[in-house]
Scaffold this active site. Structure first.
Site, short mmCIF file in Angstrom:
data_model
loop_
_atom_site.label_atom_id
_atom_site.label_comp_id
_atom_site.label_asym_id
_atom_site.label_seq_id
_atom_site.Cartn_x
_atom_site.Cartn_y
_atom_site.Cartn_z
N GLU A 173 -6.23 -10.97 -1.02
CA GLU A 173 -6.88 -10.71 0.21
C GLU A 173 -8.40 -10.60 -0.11
O GLU A 173 -9.31 -9.82 0.36
CB GLU A 173 -6.46 -9.39 1.04
CG GLU A 173 -5.08 -9.31 1.22
CD GLU A 173 -4.87 -8.02 1.95
OE1 GLU A 173 -5.50 -7.20 2.39
OE2 GLU A 173 -3.52 -7.56 1.94
N GLU A 194 0.95 -1.31 -0.12
CA GLU A 194 0.04 0.08 -0.04
C GLU A 194 0.88 1.07 0.00
O GLU A 194 0.67 2.11 0.68
CB GLU A 194 -1.16 -0.05 1.16
CG GLU A 194 -1.96 -1.27 1.07
CD GLU A 194 -2.76 -1.34 2.42
OE1 GLU A 194 -2.59 -0.45 3.42
OE2 GLU A 194 -3.47 -2.43 2.58
#
Ligand code: G3I
Length: 365
Positions: free
Chosen positions: A270, A163
């Site tokens: 995820e 991220e």
């Protein structure tokens, strides 16, 4: 006469419908005879995020039956794993790797560098002042070497950087402490250190909202810069924190095409499908907010999952793994995010570890 045949036709149709319904509902209440890993054995490994709590009891049984890969949900993040500069906390991470070894599951390591869940000491000198770039890169190097070497040969892929792209579309990289101290260099360095520590491990950049066109372009730009600079990166992880609303099929296909055009492996790392629209900011629960999992929501969610897996199968040459974020609706990180006290139902198994309608849609092809 006409009426006689018409009513026989109606009866026959009703009979067929009933039989069809009986097959569907008996299947939907039955325990699956095979695991997701078996249905998808010619496509990609199917994984799941776990914590130590899931390594025993019914959830452990479900993991062994359904999946052939695990990702530690929190145990390998720098904060929990490396709480003080000279102290590591290995117990939870080791337990997950041992469970995986004992049950012949692959392990994806998650993660080596993130702006969240960092230990308090990381960015500070002993006197409380902020560390220099040299000190921070040395700390990163030592952390990555210690962790990656400990699990060498047991962890086949690492989310190296997690991220790093900003949420604000006007910005490129996230203005994290990593960025403030090191500029953009920390990204390449993390991959170089990980590659040096275990040249055989597959190294991934991992992010969310990777299918939204504007963020997709910024992620693509970062990945291209890394490839052009010959940074040892093997793939990109699309987290897949999706919802009933997004991504659309064209958005998902466009993202897979664009990332694959760089010659990178792609994994869904995820996956979950929230029953609420995506939101990022934590807030208080509204009094009128219902968290009922209605049949209509279950139907829409099953249709989304069906579409996603149809696309995944089409991209079998590009996709090298699909991992769910949590085991069953008994516990999901989305139960408390972004609103505490509101249940979510984002997975393929219900709160009693039974397959949901979405499960059957995913395995029927
Ligand atoms: O371990 C502490 C415990 O000691 C303390 O008593 C308790 C009180 O709240 O908190 C515990 O820490 C929690 C931790 O999960 C372990 O359960 C944190 O509060 C909580 O914020 C943390 O949430 C995790 C989150 O990352 C952190 O941002 C979620 O479980 C985890 O599912 C989530 O995973 C991330 C991926 O790593 C990256 N992509 C997004 C994904 C979802 O946010």
């Amino acid at each position: 006469m006409k009426t006689f045949f018409a009513s026989r036709r109606r009866l026959a149709t009703a009979g067929l419908l009933l039989a069809g319904f009986a097959v569907l509902s008996s299947q939907q209440t039955a325990a699956p005879k095979k695991g997701l890993k078996d249905y998808y054995k010619d496509y990609f490994p199917v994984g799941v995020a776990v914590g130590r709590a899931q390594l025993q009891g019914p959830e452990a049984a479900l993991i062994k039956q359904q999946f052939n890969s695990v990702t530690p949900e929190n145990a390998m993040k720098m904060g929990p794993l490396h709480p003080e500069e000279n102290r590591y906390f290995w117990a939870d991470a080791d337990a997950i790797v041992d469970f995986a070894q004992a049950n012949k599951l692959r392990v994806r390591g998650h993660n080596l560098l993130w702006h969240e869940q960092t230990p308090r000491w990381l960015f500070k000198n002993a006197d409380g002042s902020r560390v220099s770039k040299d000190v921070l890169l040395k700390r990163l190097h030592d952390h990555i070497f210690t962790v990656v070497k400990r699990y060498q040969g047991k962890i086949y892929a690492w989310d190296v950087v997690n991220e790093a792209i900003a949420d604000n579309p006007q910005e490129f990289l996230r203005n994290s402490e990593w960025y403030q101290i090191c500029g953009d260099e920390f990204i390449a360095k993390a991959f170089e250190y990980a590659h040096e520590a275990d040249p055989k491990a597959q190294l991934f950049y991992n992010d969310y909202n990777t299918e939204r066109p504007e963020k997709r372009e910024r992620i693509f730009k970062l990945l291209k810069q890394l490839k052009d600079a010959k940074v040892p990166i093997d793939g990109v992880g699309l987290q897949g924190h999706w919802s009933l609303q997004e991504p659309t099929e064209p958005e998902l296909r466009a993202a897979l095409d664009q990332y694959a055009s760089l010659g990178l492996k792609v994994q869904i790392t995820e996956l979950d499908v929230s029953i609420y629209p995506w939101e990022k900011d934590r807030r208080a629960k509204r009094p009128d907010e219902s968290d009922a999992y209605t049949p209509e929501l279950a139907r829409q969610q099953a249709a989304q999952y069906k579409m996603f897996f149809r696309v995944f199968r089409d991209y079998k040459k590009v996709l090298t793994g699909v991992t769910f974020w949590n085991v069953s609706d008994k516990y999901s990180w989305l139960d408390t995010y972004p609103v505490a006290g509101r249940k979510n139902y984002p997975l393929l198994f219900d709160q009693n570890q039974q397959p949901k309608q979405a499960f059957w849609e995913v395995v029927q092809f």
